[in-house]
Design a protein around this motif. Structure first.
Motif: not given
Length: 365
Positions: A74-81, A86-100
């Motif tokens: 995620i580039d916080l210079r161009h973020a939303s609201d 998310f991250a789990a012990p098996d290495g799974e990870h996710h990143a989301f920006t949302i408009d609220q």
């Protein structure tokens, strides 16, 4: 993010599944504080995992590395609201920006904290726009007021190149309108790619193009693809803003028809005693797993207080009340519960459900 991804995110994970949620800012100078706040939240995660006797050292390291990897996406210079990691012990990870906006928090549990994602996803109008032309067929992802081109998965679809030996003859045939089979092949490729997209994320489909191209599309697509609206004209090379503006009347007409259909469904459910209206009536039925189709005004939010086992809505927006008995937004809780039990959620225009208490439910029985 699509419906399938959201469904996968809501499934249980091994402990500790960590969620980091943080409000962000769209412009300077406010957004300068966002990287600092994110570092502080990641430090809080590190401390909580270190102090948790249930978390092995290796599992904590995997989760922390996952969160750091997600944050780097995620580039916080161009973020939303809002920012959701998310991250789990098996290495799974996710990143989301949302408009609220979201409440800043760290959640350590056996699943990800998806409520804000669910709210953002379900409340934002979504549609697909298919732009047809001789040169290429493009698919556009419509989310609220934004329209972005979707690339990959077969899109954009371009026609087969002309071979050198026959290029002159084929060009003359194309100029005379005799290259119909080549265009049909291009359209079959587009329909096949569209089928794959709709199987994963079904939304209203707007088709834009000249009448000749739309006729080819209808011929190849068949009855299994439902077109919500059409935009006549040539849009080869058109910018997203031009397409979005051209599609607006077709989308508005589709929404009007859809809302009329929803009202008819609610009245039919009322006639056979499978209806509830208003938050206080809807909530207990949803919690029992009886919600088949929930209909909500798009701008309806309702903080509530639990008193003597009952939910009492209060005036104001989410976040105005604090306390153990406070539900930040009872409407979003109802939405997420309906989805958990496999129900359907439909949003309608504000004021459309004035006779139904702004929220109504068709029950399974």
């Amino acid at each position: 993010m699509d419906a399938v991804t959201l469904s996968e995110l809501r499934k249980p994970r091994a402990y500790p599944a960590v969620s980091v949620l943080m409000p962000t800012h769209r412009s300077v100078p406010d957004n300068r504080q966002d990287p600092i706040r994110l570092r502080n939240l990641l430090a809080e995660v590190r401390r909580r995992l270190h102090d948790d006797d249930r978390v092995a050292h290796d599992a904590a390291d995997h989760v922390l590395r996952g969160l750091e990897s997600a944050a780097e996406e995620i580039d916080l210079r161009h973020a939303s609201d809002g920012l959701v990691l998310f991250a789990a012990p098996d290495g799974e990870h996710h990143a989301f920006t949302i408009d609220q906006p979201v409440d800043e928090r760290v959640v350590v549990d056996t699943g990800f904290a998806t409520r804000d994602l669910v709210a953002a996803y379900t409340r934002t109008p979504r549609y697909w726009l298919l732009s047809l032309s001789d040169q290429r067929t493009r698919l556009w992802d419509g989310r609220g007021e934004e329209l972005t081109e979707r690339t990959g998965g077969g899109f954009p679809v371009v026609p087969e190149p002309l071979d050198e030996a026959g290029s002159g003859r084929q060009a003359r045939r194309a100029a005379q309108g005799g290259d119909g089979e080549r265009q049909r092949r291009q359209m079959r490729d587009a329909v096949a790619a569209l089928d794959r997209v709709l199987a994963r994320d079904r939304r209203p489909l707007i088709v834009a193009g000249v009448i000749r191209h739309q006729a080819f599309f209808d011929e190849v697509a068949g009855p299994h693809i439902t077109v919500a609206g059409r935009v006549d004209g040539s849009f080869e090379g058109a910018a997203a803003s031009v397409l979005a503006e051209a599609a607006r009347p077709a989308l508005a007409a589709y929404e009007d028809l859809r809302e009329v259909g929803v009202l008819a469904e609610l009245e039919a459910a009322r006639s056979i005693q499978r209806y509830a209206g208003g938050l206080c009536e809807v909530t207990p039925l949803v919690e029992e797993g009886r919600g088949e189709h929930l209909v909500v005004e798009r701008g309806y939010y309702a903080p509530a207080v639990k008193a003597r086992g009952e939910l009492v809505p209060v005036d104001g927006m989410p976040g105005v009340l604090k306390g153990a008995d406070v539900v930040d937004d009872a409407v979003d809780d109802v939405i997420e519960t309906v989805l958990e039990y496999g129900g359907e959620v439909t949003f309608v225009s504000d004021g459309f459900l004035v006779d139904h208490g702004r929220i109504a439910l068709v029950t399974r029985y």
